[in-house]
Design an enzyme around this catalytic site. Structure first.
Site, short mmCIF file in Angstrom:
data_model
loop_
_atom_site.label_atom_id
_atom_site.label_comp_id
_atom_site.label_asym_id
_atom_site.label_seq_id
_atom_site.Cartn_x
_atom_site.Cartn_y
_atom_site.Cartn_z
N ASN A 33 0.83 -1.20 0.00
CA ASN A 33 0.00 0.00 0.00
C ASN A 33 0.87 1.25 0.00
OD1 ASN A 33 -2.41 1.50 0.03
ND2 ASN A 33 -3.36 0.01 1.41
N HIS A 78 23.43 1.04 12.76
CA HIS A 78 24.72 1.71 12.94
C HIS A 78 25.46 1.11 14.12
CE1 HIS A 78 24.19 5.09 10.14
NE2 HIS A 78 22.91 5.00 10.43
N SER A 108 -0.92 -0.89 8.93
CA SER A 108 -0.45 0.47 8.67
C SER A 108 0.54 0.92 9.74
CB SER A 108 -1.63 1.44 8.68
OG SER A 108 -2.50 1.16 7.62
N ALA A 115 -1.29 -2.65 13.44
CA ALA A 115 -0.98 -1.27 13.05
C ALA A 115 -0.15 -0.58 14.12
CB ALA A 115 -2.27 -0.49 12.80
N THR A 169 10.96 -5.74 16.72
CA THR A 169 12.38 -5.73 17.05
C THR A 169 13.00 -7.13 17.08
OG1 THR A 169 11.92 -5.84 19.42
CG2 THR A 169 12.10 -3.64 18.43
N LYS A 170 12.15 -8.17 17.05
CA LYS A 170 12.65 -9.54 17.07
C LYS A 170 11.74 -10.43 16.24
CE LYS A 170 10.46 -10.55 21.50
NZ LYS A 170 10.62 -10.98 22.87
N ARG A 225 -1.74 -13.03 20.52
CA ARG A 225 -2.35 -14.36 20.48
C ARG A 225 -1.98 -15.03 19.17
NH1 ARG A 225 -7.01 -14.23 17.18
NH2 ARG A 225 -7.82 -12.13 16.83
#
Length: 196
Positions: free
Chosen positions: A90, A120, A145, A163, A168-169, A186
Protein backbone atom coordinates in the site's frame (compact mmCIF):
# COMPACT_ATOMS: atom_id res chain seq x y z
CA UNK A 1 33.55 1.44 -8.71
CA UNK A 2 32.38 -2.07 -7.85
CA UNK A 3 29.60 -3.74 -9.80
CA UNK A 4 26.14 -4.58 -8.47
CA UNK A 5 26.87 -8.29 -7.99
CA UNK A 6 29.93 -7.58 -5.84
CA UNK A 7 27.94 -5.03 -3.85
CA UNK A 8 25.09 -7.47 -3.18
CA UNK A 9 27.52 -10.27 -2.30
CA UNK A 10 29.14 -8.00 0.27
CA UNK A 11 25.99 -6.65 1.95
CA UNK A 12 24.31 -10.07 1.89
CA UNK A 13 27.31 -11.50 3.76
CA UNK A 14 26.34 -9.31 6.74
CA UNK A 15 29.81 -7.76 6.97
CA UNK A 16 30.13 -4.28 8.44
CA UNK A 17 30.21 -1.43 5.95
CA UNK A 18 32.90 1.02 6.96
CA UNK A 19 32.60 4.72 6.27
CA UNK A 20 34.27 5.86 4.14
CA UNK A 21 34.73 2.84 1.86
CA UNK A 22 34.12 1.64 -1.68
CA UNK A 23 30.93 -0.08 -0.47
CA UNK A 24 29.71 3.19 1.05
CA UNK A 25 30.36 4.94 -2.27
CA UNK A 26 28.20 2.30 -3.98
CA UNK A 27 25.42 3.05 -1.44
CA UNK A 28 25.55 6.66 -2.63
CA UNK A 29 25.47 5.70 -6.32
CA UNK A 30 22.48 3.41 -5.81
CA UNK A 31 20.70 6.11 -3.82
CA UNK A 32 21.01 8.52 -6.75
CA UNK A 33 19.67 5.92 -9.19
CA UNK A 34 16.79 4.99 -6.86
CA UNK A 35 15.90 8.66 -6.41
CA UNK A 36 15.67 9.13 -10.18
CA UNK A 37 13.47 6.05 -10.65
CA UNK A 38 11.27 6.83 -7.62
CA UNK A 39 10.61 10.29 -9.02
CA UNK A 40 9.26 8.68 -12.16
CA UNK A 41 7.14 6.23 -10.14
CA UNK A 42 5.81 8.64 -7.54
CA UNK A 43 5.26 11.92 -9.36
CA UNK A 44 2.78 11.01 -12.08
CA UNK A 45 -0.08 8.62 -12.81
CA UNK A 46 0.76 5.11 -14.10
CA UNK A 47 -1.25 2.03 -14.97
CA UNK A 48 -0.59 -1.13 -12.94
CA UNK A 49 1.53 -2.52 -15.78
CA UNK A 50 3.59 0.67 -15.91
CA UNK A 51 4.06 0.57 -12.13
CA UNK A 52 5.40 -2.98 -12.37
CA UNK A 53 7.70 -1.97 -15.24
CA UNK A 54 9.15 0.93 -13.24
CA UNK A 55 9.47 -1.26 -10.13
CA UNK A 56 11.38 -3.78 -12.23
CA UNK A 57 13.75 -1.00 -13.30
CA UNK A 58 14.15 0.00 -9.63
CA UNK A 59 15.01 -3.54 -8.52
CA UNK A 60 16.95 -4.51 -11.70
CA UNK A 61 15.03 -7.77 -11.86
CA UNK A 62 11.78 -9.04 -13.35
CA UNK A 63 8.64 -8.37 -11.31
CA UNK A 64 5.78 -10.85 -11.61
CA UNK A 65 2.43 -9.65 -12.90
CA UNK A 66 0.65 -10.32 -9.62
CA UNK A 67 2.42 -7.44 -7.79
CA UNK A 68 0.04 -4.66 -6.71
CA UNK A 69 1.79 -1.51 -5.58
CA UNK A 70 0.11 1.79 -4.68
CA UNK A 71 2.58 4.69 -5.00
CA UNK A 72 4.28 6.54 -3.52
CA UNK A 73 6.97 3.98 -2.72
CA UNK A 74 10.32 4.85 -1.14
CA UNK A 75 13.72 3.17 -1.07
CA UNK A 76 17.31 4.34 -0.96
CA UNK A 77 18.58 1.32 -2.93
CA UNK A 78 15.98 -0.98 -4.53
CA UNK A 79 18.43 -3.61 -5.74
CA UNK A 80 18.01 -6.03 -2.81
CA UNK A 81 14.21 -6.35 -2.76
CA UNK A 82 12.88 -9.85 -3.51
CA UNK A 83 9.12 -10.37 -3.92
CA UNK A 84 7.01 -13.50 -4.12
CA UNK A 85 3.70 -13.73 -5.96
CA UNK A 86 0.49 -11.87 -5.10
CA UNK A 87 2.22 -9.23 -2.97
CA UNK A 88 0.25 -6.08 -2.16
CA UNK A 89 2.14 -2.95 -1.04
CA UNK A 90 0.00 0.00 0.00
CA UNK A 91 0.93 3.66 -0.33
CA UNK A 92 3.93 5.33 1.27
CA UNK A 93 5.81 2.11 2.06
CA UNK A 94 9.55 2.53 2.70
CA UNK A 95 12.05 -0.30 2.20
CA UNK A 96 15.64 0.39 3.23
CA UNK A 97 16.74 -2.75 1.46
CA UNK A 98 20.55 -2.70 1.30
CA UNK A 99 20.68 -5.63 3.75
CA UNK A 100 18.01 -7.55 1.81
CA UNK A 101 14.19 -7.58 1.96
CA UNK A 102 12.66 -10.98 1.20
CA UNK A 103 8.87 -11.09 0.91
CA UNK A 104 6.98 -14.35 0.42
CA UNK A 105 3.80 -15.03 -1.54
CA UNK A 106 0.42 -13.50 -0.63
CA UNK A 107 1.87 -10.83 1.68
CA UNK A 108 -0.10 -7.66 2.50
CA UNK A 109 1.80 -4.51 3.50
CA UNK A 110 -0.21 -1.57 4.85
CA UNK A 111 0.10 2.20 4.47
CA UNK A 112 3.32 3.82 5.72
CA UNK A 113 5.04 0.53 6.56
CA UNK A 114 8.79 0.88 7.08
CA UNK A 115 11.13 -2.08 6.56
CA UNK A 116 14.73 -1.43 7.64
CA UNK A 117 17.84 -3.54 7.01
CA UNK A 118 20.66 -1.29 8.22
CA UNK A 119 21.84 -0.45 11.70
CA UNK A 120 24.72 1.71 12.94
CA UNK A 121 27.59 0.85 15.25
CA UNK A 122 26.96 1.82 18.88
CA UNK A 123 30.56 2.99 19.31
CA UNK A 124 30.51 6.78 18.66
CA UNK A 125 33.92 6.54 16.96
CA UNK A 126 32.43 4.13 14.39
CA UNK A 127 28.82 5.37 14.40
CA UNK A 128 28.81 6.06 10.63
CA UNK A 129 29.59 2.39 9.92
CA UNK A 130 26.60 0.31 8.81
CA UNK A 131 25.56 -3.20 9.82
CA UNK A 132 23.36 -4.87 7.17
CA UNK A 133 20.89 -7.57 8.22
CA UNK A 134 18.03 -8.96 6.11
CA UNK A 135 14.32 -8.78 6.83
CA UNK A 136 12.32 -11.86 5.82
CA UNK A 137 8.53 -11.81 5.64
CA UNK A 138 6.85 -15.19 5.31
CA UNK A 139 4.06 -16.34 3.03
CA UNK A 140 0.63 -14.94 3.89
CA UNK A 141 1.91 -12.41 6.45
CA UNK A 142 0.07 -9.12 6.94
CA UNK A 143 1.77 -5.92 8.08
CA UNK A 144 -0.73 -3.27 9.21
CA UNK A 145 -0.45 0.47 8.67
CA UNK A 146 2.52 2.31 10.19
CA UNK A 147 4.40 -0.88 11.07
CA UNK A 148 8.18 -0.66 11.45
CA UNK A 149 10.31 -3.79 11.03
CA UNK A 150 13.89 -3.53 12.27
CA UNK A 151 17.01 -5.11 10.71
CA UNK A 152 17.49 -8.86 10.99
CA UNK A 153 13.86 -9.69 11.79
CA UNK A 154 12.07 -12.72 10.34
CA UNK A 155 8.26 -12.66 10.30
CA UNK A 156 6.79 -16.14 10.05
CA UNK A 157 4.20 -17.42 7.59
CA UNK A 158 0.68 -16.18 8.27
CA UNK A 159 1.74 -13.74 11.02
CA UNK A 160 -0.13 -10.47 11.57
CA UNK A 161 1.67 -7.32 12.68
CA UNK A 162 -0.84 -4.89 14.20
CA UNK A 163 -0.98 -1.27 13.05
CA UNK A 164 1.73 0.90 14.58
CA UNK A 165 3.82 -1.99 15.89
CA UNK A 166 7.62 -1.83 16.00
CA UNK A 167 9.00 -5.29 15.36
CA UNK A 168 12.38 -5.73 17.05
CA UNK A 169 12.65 -9.54 17.07
CA UNK A 170 11.46 -12.57 15.11
CA UNK A 171 7.73 -13.30 14.97
CA UNK A 172 6.55 -16.91 14.93
CA UNK A 173 4.28 -18.19 12.19
CA UNK A 174 0.54 -17.60 12.62
CA UNK A 175 1.07 -15.21 15.52
CA UNK A 176 -0.41 -11.74 16.07
CA UNK A 177 1.93 -9.14 17.57
CA UNK A 178 1.24 -5.54 18.58
CA UNK A 179 2.84 -2.62 20.41
CA UNK A 180 6.21 -0.94 20.84
CA UNK A 181 8.18 -3.12 20.97
CA UNK A 182 5.86 -5.68 19.39
CA UNK A 183 4.74 -8.47 21.72
CA UNK A 184 2.62 -11.55 21.12
CA UNK A 185 -1.11 -10.94 21.51
CA UNK A 186 -2.35 -14.36 20.48
CA UNK A 187 -2.25 -16.97 17.73
CA UNK A 188 -4.08 -16.31 14.46
CA UNK A 189 -7.68 -17.64 14.59
CA UNK A 190 -7.33 -18.49 18.27
CA UNK A 191 -10.75 -18.62 19.85
CA UNK A 192 -10.63 -15.75 22.34
CA UNK A 193 -13.94 -16.58 23.99
CA UNK A 194 -16.23 -19.53 24.09
CA UNK A 195 -20.01 -19.64 24.12
CA UNK A 196 -20.00 -23.06 25.75
Amino acid sequence: MMDLKDFLDYVNSGKEVESPSEIQEMFDELLLEATRIKSKLNCEYHTEDEIREIFSELTSQPVNESLRLIPPFHTDCGKNIHLGENVFINSNCTMQDQGGVYIGDNVLIGHNACILTLNHQEDPEKRANLLPAPVKIGTGAWLGSNVTVLPGVTIGDGAIIAAGAVVTKDVEANTIVAGIPAKVVRKVNENKCSNK
